[in-house]
Design a protein around this motif. Structure first.
Motif, PDB file in Angstrom:
ATOM      1  N   GLY A  57      40.476  75.905 103.758  1.00  0.00           N
ATOM      2  CA  GLY A  57      40.674  77.215 103.516  1.00  0.00           C
ATOM      3  C   GLY A  57      40.481  78.036 105.384  1.00  0.00           C
ATOM      4  O   GLY A  57      40.366  77.355 106.091  1.00  0.00           O
ATOM      5  N   ILE A 115      34.307  86.689 103.206  1.00  0.00           N
ATOM      6  CA  ILE A 115      33.751  85.219 102.401  1.00  0.00           C
ATOM      7  C   ILE A 115      32.707  85.046 103.176  1.00  0.00           C
ATOM      8  O   ILE A 115      32.528  83.801 103.159  1.00  0.00           O
ATOM      9  CB  ILE A 115      35.212  84.026 101.813  1.00  0.00           C
ATOM     10  CG1 ILE A 115      35.272  84.268 103.057  1.00  0.00           C
ATOM     11  CG2 ILE A 115      35.553  84.505 100.716  1.00  0.00           C
ATOM     12  CD1 ILE A 115      36.363  82.593 103.237  1.00  0.00           C
ATOM     13  N   CYS A 167      40.543  77.236  99.826  1.00  0.00           N
ATOM     14  CA  CYS A 167      39.770  78.859  99.533  1.00  0.00           C
ATOM     15  C   CYS A 167      39.837  79.824 100.385  1.00  0.00           C
ATOM     16  O   CYS A 167      41.132  79.282 101.423  1.00  0.00           O
ATOM     17  CB  CYS A 167      38.549  79.464  99.506  1.00  0.00           C
ATOM     18  SG  CYS A 167      38.192  78.452 101.518  1.00  0.00           S
ATOM     19  N   ILE A 171      39.363  79.246  94.908  1.00  0.00           N
ATOM     20  CA  ILE A 171      38.099  80.392  95.203  1.00  0.00           C
ATOM     21  C   ILE A 171      38.618  81.803  96.365  1.00  0.00           C
ATOM     22  O   ILE A 171      39.263  81.834  97.261  1.00  0.00           O
ATOM     23  CB  ILE A 171      37.140  79.968  95.506  1.00  0.00           C
ATOM     24  CG1 ILE A 171      36.791  79.234  94.110  1.00  0.00           C
ATOM     25  CG2 ILE A 171      36.022  81.003  96.046  1.00  0.00           C
ATOM     26  CD1 ILE A 171      35.660  78.405  94.718  1.00  0.00           C
ATOM     27  N   THR A 172      38.443  82.870  95.536  1.00  0.00           N
ATOM     28  CA  THR A 172      39.131  84.251  96.949  1.00  0.00           C
ATOM     29  C   THR A 172      38.705  85.349  97.176  1.00  0.00           C
ATOM     30  O   THR A 172      37.621  85.343  96.122  1.00  0.00           O
ATOM     31  CB  THR A 172      40.479  84.840  96.095  1.00  0.00           C
ATOM     32  OG1 THR A 172      40.806  85.405  95.267  1.00  0.00           O
ATOM     33  CG2 THR A 172      41.854  83.785  96.608  1.00  0.00           C
TER      34      THR A 172
END
Length: 527
Positions: free
Chosen positions: A22, A28, A69, A96-97
């Motif tokens: 990612g 995040i 991500c 996944i964000t």
């Protein structure tokens, strides 16, 4: 104190995740620090699309969901192409964000988009984690649905305020994957009778024939019963192209001889076939073929693909059940003479007088690669040559995107393949697709990867030019210019060369492919 972010990472560990690909982002932050303190390695990539492609190819080669991500907004939208590619190529991926705090999502806000709504059409399932208590269920469901046949992509949105909250509990225990019921014996017997009565039966092996690890069962069936096999681009390697039963892919051979073989067939056993891979109108235009559908899901409703028998079960078990109702040699390799011509046409090395082209170069590349080595193809005119003319001997050793068919997959895909398999890896790409994600060479160098990138250059979006020329007799809007790709690769510390003769190209392949180092070979196309 355990935060929701810590719990989410613990759940990823329980799923067996060892890497997350990612691009870092402010929203995040908690997730990244939780990853730092875990057994999972976060791999910073140069673009979110590259991260998603890495997860995509990891999932396709291993059967375990790859994880990627991003942050909110532009990070999430950049991730989408690779996630959509995984969905249409039936590759297990969990994306996944991040998202801003929930207190600002009811109004217009910096970088805030309704990411869950945006992802809805391109994933099998997605949700926003609205409460720390639902983290274990959300993660388990994301992985279960991503890896369940047919696999695909799922998505979790993780708002930053939820990630920072404290929570108790732990992961939900994982169990063996959900198993499809055994095939219906009556349907298996009907399929066997149709096969036995056919004059020119053929197997069409699709993505599911290699994805479901059923290649050994298919090979044993073909060997015992004696039936030819033609593959989709994504089904390459379901049987070895050395076998007399193999007719390679649907468009293989001079003037598409394999396509003509399936047109002549009167009974087609479609094994793990998705109509998104190859339009059935191309091989069933007259609607006269008997079709046996063997897959994990019922057939899509389509005029040109309306099966007489559908066996919805584990693909390997279904083939074995059909086999139980057939005597040895029940069919015949009615086009075995075609196999020899096809294999000879794609393995003959070029002569010095031949112009340097993709198809002529492939026999040299194939010779430099072991049967178990992996070729990851980008999308473009070179993909067509690889799909039709690159002999493949083992499943999952020629990775072609043909669901979404997205350019830019080769370099990040080869990186993921190099991390996932114990074999040499080659990225085959054109100059158009290469520069879309060429920055991931830095990621590969940072990770100490060792794979070979072969870039076929013609300063053009060649496949589009070919199609425009076929339609209109001319092309427009496709011309490109390129930097010095050898110098470009060397700037990353990568060995690079630009062979100008067939002998030099052969030597370059032989030196680079077995090497443990990163290498780039530019193949300048002539004519």
């Amino acid at each position: 104190m355990q935060t929701a972010s810590d719990l989410l990472v613990e759940c990823l560990e329980a799923e067996g995740v060892d890497r997350v690909f990612g691009v870092p982002g402010e929203e995040i932050e908690d997730f990244l620090f939780s990853l730092r303190d875990s057994s999972i390695r976060f791999v910073p990539t140069r673009h979110e699309q590259g991260a998603a492609f890495m997860a995509d190819v990891h999932g396709r080669l291993t059967g375990d969901a790859g994880v990627c991500c991003s942050t909110l907004g532009p990070g999430a939208t950049n991730l989408m192409t690779g996630v959509a590619d995984a969905q249409l190529d039936k590759s297990p991926v969990v994306a996944i964000t991040g998202q801003g705090g929930r207190e600002r999502l009811h109004k217009e806000s910096h970088q805030a988009l309704d990411v869950v709504d945006i992802f809805e059409p391109i994933v099998a399932w997605n949700t926003q984690i609205t409460d720390p208590e639902i983290v274990p269920e959300s993660v388990r469901k994301a992985f279960k649905l991503a890896e369940y046949e047919k696999p695909g992509a799922t998505h979790l949105e993780f708002p930053e305020d939820v990630a920072a909250e404290s929570v108790g509990g732990g992961p939900i225990e994982t169990h063996s994957p959900v198993r499809r019921p055994d095939p219906d014996d009556e349907s298996a017997e009907r399929a066997a009778r149709l096969l036995e009565s056919a004059e020119r039966p053929i197997i069409l092996a699709g993505n599911g024939a290699v994805r479901t690890r059923t290649s050994e069962t298919i090979r044993a069936f073909v060997d015992r019963v004696g039936v030819p096999v033609v593959e989709t681009y994504m089904g390459k390697g379901s049987i070895s192209d050395r076998e007399p039963a193999s007719l390679m892919t649907l468009d293989s051979g001079p003037d598409g001889e394999a396509a003509r073989a399936i047109e002549r067939a009167d009974c087609v056993v479609a094994v793990g076939y998705d109509i998104a891979e190859h339009d059935p109108e191309g091989w069933n235009a007259d609607l006269e073929k008997t079709i046996i559908h063997v897959d994990y899901e019922p057939a899509e409703v389509y005029r040109h693909y309306n099966p007489d028998v559908e066996i919805v079960a584990d693909v390997g078990a279904a083939i074995a059940a059909i086999d139980d109702h057939l005597p040895g040699g029940a069919c015949s390799l009615w086009c075995d003479d075609l196999h020899d011509r096809l294999l000879e046409s794609v393995t003959e090395p070029p002569s010095e007088a031949d112009p340097i082209g993709v198809r002529n170069a492939l026999p040299l590349l194939r010779e430099a690669m072991a049967d178990s080595d992996v070729l990851v193809s980008d999308v473009g005119s070179h993909k067509m040559a690889i799909a039709q003319s690159f002999p493949t001997f083992e499943p999952n050793t020629c990775v072609i995107s043909n669901g979404l068919a997205s350019m830019g997959i080769a370099v990040p895909g080869a990186l993921a393949a190099d991390l996932a398999v114990d074999a040499n890896v080659v990225a085959g790409t054109g100059d158009g697709g290469f520069l879309m994600n060429a920055a991931e060479l830095e990621t590969a160098s940072r990770l100490d990867c060792g794979f070979t990138t072969v870039v076929f250059t013609d300063d053009d979006y060649g496949l589009i030019s070919e199609k425009q020329d076929a339609h209109r007799g001319e092309h427009t809007g496709t011309e490109l210019t390129n930097p010095d790709l050898v110098t470009f690769a060397e700037s990353f510390g990568i060995e690079a060369s630009r062979p100008e003769t067939w002998g030099d190209l052969e030597a370059a392949f032989e030196a680079a492919v077995p090497s443990e180092e990163l290498a780039l070979i530019e193949v300048r196309l002539e004519g």
